[in-house]
Design an enzyme around this catalytic site. Structure first.
Site, PDB file in Angstrom:
ATOM      1  CB  THR A 235       2.806  21.823  -0.977  1.00  0.00           C
ATOM      2  OG1 THR A 235       1.560  22.474  -0.029  1.00  0.00           O
ATOM      3  CG2 THR A 235       3.886  21.288  -0.045  1.00  0.00           C
TER       4      THR A 235
ATOM      5  NE  ARG B 112       6.068  11.378   2.816  1.00  0.00           N
ATOM      6  CZ  ARG B 112       6.980  12.197   2.723  1.00  0.00           C
ATOM      7  NH1 ARG B 112       8.194  11.939   2.569  1.00  0.00           N
ATOM      8  NH2 ARG B 112       6.613  13.422   3.063  1.00  0.00           N
TER       9      ARG B 112
ATOM     10  CG  ASP C 161       6.846  23.290   1.940  1.00  0.00           C
ATOM     11  OD1 ASP C 161       6.845  24.301   2.390  1.00  0.00           O
ATOM     12  OD2 ASP C 161       6.054  21.990   2.648  1.00  0.00           O
TER      13      ASP C 161
ATOM     14  CD  GLU D  82      -5.944 -16.006  -4.136  1.00  0.00           C
ATOM     15  OE1 GLU D  82      -4.953 -15.335  -4.618  1.00  0.00           O
ATOM     16  OE2 GLU D  82      -7.123 -15.618  -4.198  1.00  0.00           O
TER      17      GLU D  82
ATOM     18  CG  HIS E 295      -3.786 -12.820  -8.410  1.00  0.00           C
ATOM     19  ND1 HIS E 295      -5.217 -13.115  -8.884  1.00  0.00           N
ATOM     20  CD2 HIS E 295      -3.328 -11.780  -9.056  1.00  0.00           C
ATOM     21  CE1 HIS E 295      -5.298 -12.195 -10.112  1.00  0.00           C
ATOM     22  NE2 HIS E 295      -4.481 -11.167  -9.835  1.00  0.00           N
TER      23      HIS E 295
ATOM     24  CB  SER F 253      -9.621  23.552   3.439  1.00  0.00           C
ATOM     25  OG  SER F 253      -9.669  24.337   2.560  1.00  0.00           O
ATOM     26  CB  ALA F 254      -9.832  22.143  -1.825  1.00  0.00           C
TER      27      ALA F 254
ATOM     28  N   GLY G 276      -0.937  21.669   0.668  1.00  0.00           N
ATOM     29  CA  GLY G 276      -0.923  22.092   1.773  1.00  0.00           C
ATOM     30  C   GLY G 276      -2.476  22.627   2.382  1.00  0.00           C
TER      31      GLY G 276
HETATM   32  C1  AOF Z   1      -6.861 -12.402  -5.945  1.00  0.00           C
HETATM   33  N1  AOF Z   1      -5.661 -12.555  -5.493  1.00  0.00           N
HETATM   34  O1  AOF Z   1      -3.605 -11.651  -5.121  1.00  0.00           O
HETATM   35  C2  AOF Z   1      -5.123 -10.630  -6.434  1.00  0.00           C
HETATM   36  C3  AOF Z   1      -6.596 -10.422  -6.879  1.00  0.00           C
HETATM   37  O2  AOF Z   1      -5.174  -8.092 -13.928  1.00  0.00           O
HETATM   38  P1  AOF Z   1      -5.149  -9.283 -13.177  1.00  0.00           P
HETATM   39  O3  AOF Z   1      -5.660 -10.497 -13.930  1.00  0.00           O
HETATM   40  O4  AOF Z   1      -4.344  -9.410 -12.016  1.00  0.00           O
HETATM   41  O5  AOF Z   1      -6.646  -9.300 -12.419  1.00  0.00           O
HETATM   42  C4  AOF Z   1      -7.061  -8.021 -11.564  1.00  0.00           C
HETATM   43  C5  AOF Z   1      -8.031  -8.506 -10.491  1.00  0.00           C
HETATM   44  O6  AOF Z   1      -7.689  -9.837  -9.900  1.00  0.00           O
HETATM   45  C6  AOF Z   1      -8.404  -7.608  -9.546  1.00  0.00           C
HETATM   46  O7  AOF Z   1      -9.043  -6.726  -9.695  1.00  0.00           O
HETATM   47  C7  AOF Z   1      -8.782  -8.634  -8.501  1.00  0.00           C
HETATM   48  O8  AOF Z   1     -10.318  -8.765  -8.876  1.00  0.00           O
HETATM   49  C8  AOF Z   1      -8.016  -9.535  -8.567  1.00  0.00           C
HETATM   50  N2  AOF Z   1      -6.993  -9.438  -7.824  1.00  0.00           N
HETATM   51  N3  AOF Z   1      -7.273 -11.375  -6.834  1.00  0.00           N
HETATM   52  O9  AOF Z   1      -7.701 -13.505  -5.881  1.00  0.00           O
HETATM   53  C9  AOF Z   1      -4.696 -11.583  -5.661  1.00  0.00           C
HETATM   54  N4  AOF Z   1      -4.230  -9.727  -6.652  1.00  0.00           N
HETATM   55 ZN    ZN Z   2      -6.480 -14.612  -8.740  1.00  0.00          ZN
END
Ligand code: AOF
Ligand code: ZN
Length: 367
Positions: free
Chosen positions: A203, A191, A207, A59, A57, A307-308, A302
Site C-alpha cells: 500500500t 483515525r 498509494d 480521578e 489520571h 487477509s493475513a 491493503g
Molecule cells: C486510573 N485512571 O485515568 C488512568 C489509569 O504509569 P501510570 O502511573 O500512569 O500507571 C498506569 C496504570 O494506571 C494503567 O495501567 C492503569 O492501571 C492505570 N491507569 N487508572 O484509575 C486513569 N489512566
Molecule cells: Zn489512578
C-alpha cells in the site's frame, strides 16, 4: 457518611463518566481512557478524563476540580481507580483523602498492580463501592486497553472500502476514491480515536498515503503510522518517512543503509521495530506494537495485509464501507483468494449506518 443517591441516577452519571473518558481515546495510550465525575447533592462538581499520555489520571483531575465539594460526594469512574505508585500516586488514596463517601465503577482494572486492589483500598478506608454497573459499555470503551493488558496485543480494527463489485482499487491507479466524502470523513474520525494505523508495504508503494487525521478541534490528532514489510525493502522517499506524525516500520529484516540514515536524521520520529521471526508476522507485529503501548490499531490495507490478519484470527472488528460504484474488470479483489462473505463469516454485525451513498457496517468477531 455518603450522601444517598437514587440508584437510577447512578446509571446516568456513570454513563456520562464513560462518555467523557471516551474523549481521551487516541491520546491516553498506553493508559486507559478513563472518565470521572464527582457528584455532590445531585450536582456535578468535578469532571476529569485521562490526560495526554495517561497522566494525570481522570480521578485526580475530577477531584482537583471538585476541591472541598468532593467531601461526602460520590465519584463515578469508568474503570477501577488505581492502587499503585506509578508515574502518579494512587488514585484510591486521593479519593479517600478527598473524603469521597461512595464510588460507582463498572469494571476492575486488569493491570496486575491494580486488579481489585483499588476496590480493596477504598473499602478498607470505609468508602462504599458499587461495582458492575454498565460493565458492557465500559468494556466497549476500554476494549483497546483491556485487550493489550490481557493479551499483550492491541485491539485490531480492520477498515475496508469496497466497490459494489467487491474491489478495493484499480491495478496501477494508486489511490482511487471508492467511497464518498462523508465516508472518508468518518475514516478520519476513526483515525483520531486509535493509537496507531498499520498498512502493508504494498500500500505504501502503490498509494504513498499520508495517513494523517485532518479534522479540526478535539479530533485533530494523528495516530502513529506504521508499515509492515516482510522484505524490509521500502521506498525511502515515501511521504510518511519524510515528514508528519511518527512513523514506525515493522519488519523481520534490518533497514537499508539509506533508510538508516533517514531514521537517524528524523530524530525519533521514524523508528524501525525489528520483528523477532519471519513466521507469524501479523502476530509478531501486534506483539511489538502492544509492547510499545499501542492499545488500539486501525488496519488500513491493503489486500494482502488484511487477509493475513483475518486468516490469523487477529481482527477484532471489521469496519466495512460499501460503495455503489462499479470498478469493473481492472479491479483489485478485496481478498486475493477468498470472497468477502467467506471472510466475514466469523463476525456479527453490531452497527449499521449510511454515509451519503455509502453503507457502513461495523462487525465484531463473534465470541
Ligand atoms: C486510573 N485512571 O485515568 C488512568 C489509569 O504509569 P501510570 O502511573 O500512569 O500507571 C498506569 C496504570 O494506571 C494503567 O495501567 C492503569 O492501571 C492505570 N491507569 N487508572 O484509575 C486513569 N489512566
Ligand atoms: Zn489512578
Amino acid at each position: 457518611m455518603s450522601e444517598a443517591q437514587p440508584r437510577d441516577l447512578d446509571s446516568r452519571f456513570l454513563a456520562s463518566a464513560i462518555r467523557l473518558g471516551r474523549l481521551s481515546l487516541g491520546e491516553a495510550a498506553p493508559n486507559p481512557a478513563v472518565g470521572a465525575i464527582v457528584v455532590k447533592d445531585g450536582a456535578v462538581v468535578g469532571r476529569g478524563r485521562t490526560a495526554i499520555g495517561g497522566r494525570p489520571h481522570a480521578e485526580t483531575a475530577a477531584l482537583l476540580e471538585a476541591g472541598d465539594k468532593a467531601r461526602g460526594g460520590t465519584l463515578y469512574v469508568s474503570l477501577e481507580p488505581c492502587a499503585h505508585h506509578g508515574r502518579t500516586p494512587p488514585c484510591a488514596d486521593a479519593i479517600v483523602a478527598a473524603g469521597i463517601g461512595r464510588v460507582v465503577m463498572p469494571i476492575r482494572d486488569p493491570d496486575p498492580r491494580v486488579d481489585g486492589k483499588g476496590v480493596a483500598k477504598l473499602r478498607a478506608a470505609g468508602v462504599e463501592v458499587r461495582e458492575g454497573l454498565l460493565a458492557e459499555p465500559a468494556r466497549d470503551a476500554h476494549q483497546g486497553y483491556l485487550t493489550r493488558t490481557t493479551k499483550g496485543r492491541p485491539y485490531v480494527l480492520l477498515k475496508l472500502a469496497l466497490s459494489a463489485d467487491e474491489g478495493i482499487g484499480l491495478t496501477g491507479h494508486g489511490q482511487i476514491a471508492i467511497t464518498g466524502p462523508l465516508a472518508r470523513r468518518h475514516v478520519q474520525v476513526l483515525r483520531s480515536r486509535v493509537d496507531a494505523i498499520l498498512v502493508g508495504a504494498g500500500t505504501l508503494r502503490a498509494d504513498d498515503p499520508l495517513l494523517t487525521c485532518r479534522l479540526p478541534g478535539l479530533l485533530a490528532r494523528s495516530p502513529i503510522r506504521s508499515v509492515l514489510s516482510r522484505s524490509g525493502v521500502l521506498p525511502e522517499h515515501a511521504k510518511m518517512f519524510v515528514a508528519g506524525p511518527d512513523t514506525w516500520v515493522l519488519s523481520p529484516k534490518s533497514p537499508s543503509l539509506v533508510m538508516q540514515e533517514l531514521i537517524d536524521a528524523r530524530d525519533g520520529a521514524l523508528r524501525w521495530l525489528q520483528l523477532r521471526a519471519e513466521s507469524d508476522v501479523p502476530a509478531e507485529a501486534l506483539a511489538q506494537l502492544g509492547a510499545c503501548g499501542v492499545n488500539t490499531l486501525l488496519l488500513e490495507g491493503g489486500a494482502q495485509t488484511a487477509s493475513a490478519f483475518l486468516k490469523a484470527g487477529l481482527v477484532d472488528e471489521l469496519l466495512l464501507f460499501r460503495s455503489p460504484i462499479l470498478l469493473g474488470e481492472e479491479r483489485i479483489a478485496a481478498f486475493p483468494d477468498s470472497s468477502v462473505s467467506d471472510m466475514i463469516t466469523p463476525f456479527r454485525a453490531v452497527e449499521q449506518r449510511h454515509f451519503g451513498p455509502d453503507d457502513f457496517t461495523r462487525y465484531k468477531r463473534a465470541a
